[in-house]
Scaffold this motif. Structure first.
Motif, PDB file in Angstrom:
ATOM      1  N   LEU A   1       0.866  -1.177   0.000  1.00  0.00           N
ATOM      2  CA  LEU A   1       0.000   0.000   0.000  1.00  0.00           C
ATOM      3  C   LEU A   1       0.902   1.226   0.000  1.00  0.00           C
ATOM      4  CD1 LEU A   1      -2.700  -1.041   2.663  1.00  0.00           C
ATOM      5  CD2 LEU A   1      -2.871  -1.201   0.166  1.00  0.00           C
ATOM      6  N   ALA A   2       0.641   2.138  -0.923  1.00  0.00           N
ATOM      7  CA  ALA A   2       1.550   3.270  -1.108  1.00  0.00           C
ATOM      8  C   ALA A   2       0.837   4.605  -0.950  1.00  0.00           C
ATOM      9  CB  ALA A   2       2.205   3.172  -2.490  1.00  0.00           C
ATOM     10  N   GLY A   3       0.076   4.733   0.144  1.00  0.00           N
ATOM     11  CA  GLY A   3      -0.623   5.986   0.413  1.00  0.00           C
ATOM     12  C   GLY A   3      -2.054   5.961  -0.076  1.00  0.00           C
ATOM     13  N   VAL A   4      -2.865   5.075   0.511  1.00  0.00           N
ATOM     14  CA  VAL A   4      -4.244   4.878   0.057  1.00  0.00           C
ATOM     15  C   VAL A   4      -5.212   5.732   0.868  1.00  0.00           C
ATOM     16  CG1 VAL A   4      -6.143   3.218  -0.077  1.00  0.00           C
ATOM     17  CG2 VAL A   4      -3.844   2.561  -0.819  1.00  0.00           C
ATOM     18  N   ASP A   5      -6.025   6.498   0.164  1.00  0.00           N
ATOM     19  CA  ASP A   5      -7.146   7.233   0.753  1.00  0.00           C
ATOM     20  C   ASP A   5      -8.422   6.681   0.136  1.00  0.00           C
ATOM     21  OD1 ASP A   5      -5.713   9.380   2.311  1.00  0.00           O
ATOM     22  OD2 ASP A   5      -4.961   9.858   0.307  1.00  0.00           O
ATOM     23  N   VAL A   6      -9.318   6.146   0.966  1.00  0.00           N
ATOM     24  CA  VAL A   6     -10.538   5.554   0.433  1.00  0.00           C
ATOM     25  C   VAL A   6     -11.623   5.532   1.497  1.00  0.00           C
ATOM     26  CG1 VAL A   6      -9.889   3.169   1.025  1.00  0.00           C
ATOM     27  CG2 VAL A   6     -11.425   3.597  -0.917  1.00  0.00           C
ATOM     28  N   GLU A   7     -12.876   5.633   1.070  1.00  0.00           N
ATOM     29  CA  GLU A   7     -14.015   5.569   1.980  1.00  0.00           C
ATOM     30  C   GLU A   7     -15.022   4.546   1.471  1.00  0.00           C
ATOM     31  OE1 GLU A   7     -15.806   9.407   2.330  1.00  0.00           O
ATOM     32  OE2 GLU A   7     -14.155  10.238   3.526  1.00  0.00           O
ATOM     33  N   PHE A   8     -15.739   3.927   2.414  1.00  0.00           N
ATOM     34  CA  PHE A   8     -16.777   2.960   2.088  1.00  0.00           C
ATOM     35  C   PHE A   8     -18.053   3.382   2.795  1.00  0.00           C
ATOM     36  CE2 PHE A   8     -12.698   0.959   1.697  1.00  0.00           C
ATOM     37  CZ  PHE A   8     -12.793   0.271   0.492  1.00  0.00           C
ATOM     38  N   ALA A   9     -19.082   3.654   2.008  1.00  0.00           N
ATOM     39  CA  ALA A   9     -20.326   4.203   2.538  1.00  0.00           C
ATOM     40  C   ALA A   9     -21.110   3.164   3.327  1.00  0.00           C
ATOM     41  CB  ALA A   9     -21.186   4.745   1.403  1.00  0.00           C
ATOM     42  N   ARG A  10     -21.882   3.644   4.287  1.00  0.00           N
ATOM     43  CA  ARG A  10     -22.775   2.782   5.045  1.00  0.00           C
ATOM     44  C   ARG A  10     -23.873   2.243   4.128  1.00  0.00           C
ATOM     45  NH1 ARG A  10     -22.321   3.709  10.666  1.00  0.00           N
ATOM     46  NH2 ARG A  10     -20.909   5.460  11.132  1.00  0.00           N
ATOM     47  N   GLY A  11     -24.257   0.997   4.369  1.00  0.00           N
ATOM     48  CA  GLY A  11     -25.345   0.410   3.617  1.00  0.00           C
ATOM     49  C   GLY A  11     -25.029   0.206   2.155  1.00  0.00           C
TER      50      GLY A  11
END
Length: 257
Positions: free
Chosen positions: A40-50
């Motif tokens: 992993l080389a600097g990961v920005d990520v989001e996972f929404a609810r539902g």
């Protein structure tokens, strides 16, 4: 935007707006010197609810490492991971273990059922380890949805692969976790059983608002998701909304997979 029901019954858009899990500047390196691998080389990520999200990428892209860091199964070298408002990367080992037991569900390729326990005992195991009692109505609902009513007293060796994975899905859903992480959940199943398990995960998102994050290499499996996050060389390389198998194949081909 979907809404979320708080334990006290109040519905807030603010709660729904916060991602279920997110990573900021996540880095993970294995090896040293000439053998170093930047998984992993600097990961920005989001996972929404539902939401049902699939993580995909070429072999060695870092997708399993990312999921393991998000789930608290692996420790990042740098960056932060949040489950809701809780920073996993700031927790002590004992607190992280407790959080995984109470707020995270897991479905693995190898099922990970205990052979000496029957289906009911395997499903209830995480709750019992946490010292919690199951909600009987929710237990009955999960078992019914997964078609396990007639298999509850069977041990794993008495179940087909698809039935064993159904038990694993029930075990993951029963504690009502914030997120279910699924690591190649259809990898050991035939196409029919795999489709059934994916439909069950899809249904848990649509019908009860569960959040599912799945690592897969299969474009057909990814098409059950709401969104695909693409990784390459340890970095976010794009994404797809409402993926189809053909669209996923094209995206992976562009990444050299």
């Amino acid at each position: 935007m979907s809404e979320s029901i708080e334990p006290g019954g109040a519905t807030t858009v603010l709660q729904a707006a916060r991602p279920a899990v997110r990573a900021e500047g996540l880095r993970r390196t294995y090896g040293r010197g000439d053998a170093v691998v930047h998984a992993l080389a600097g990961v920005d990520v989001e996972f929404a609810r539902g939401e049902f999200t699939a993580i995909m990428g070429p072999s060695g892209s870092g997708k399993s490492t990312l999921m393991h860091c998000l789930a608290g199964l692996d420790t990042a070298d740098a960056g932060r991971v949040f489950l809701g408002d809780t920073e996993l990367t700031a927790l002590r080992d004992a607190d992280l273990t407790r959080l995984r037991r109470e707020r995270v569900g897991f479905v693995f390729q190898s099922f990970n059922l205990l052979p000496v326990l029957d289906a009911t005992e395997n499903v209830l195991l995480p709750l019992r380890l946490a010292g919690r009692s199951p909600d009987p109505a929710w237990f009955d609902d999960v078992v019914r949805r997964l078609g396990l009513t007639g298999r509850l007293h069977h041990r794993p060796h008495e179940l087909s692969g698809g039935q064993q994975q159904r038990v694993a899905v029930a075990r993951a859903l029963l504690p009502r976790p914030d997120v279910v992480f699924a690591d190649e959940p259809t990898g050991n199943l035939d196409s029919r059983s795999g489709a059934e398990v994916l439909s069950l995960l899809r249904g848990s998102v649509r019908e009860v608002g569960q959040t599912v994050v799945m690592v897969t290499h299969d474009p057909v499996a990814a098409s059950y998701a709401d969104r695909v996050v693409l990784l390459a060389d340890g970095r976010i390389a794009g994404g797809l909304a409402n993926p189809t198998p053909d669209a996923v194949l094209d995206a992976l081909r562009d990444l050299g997979a």
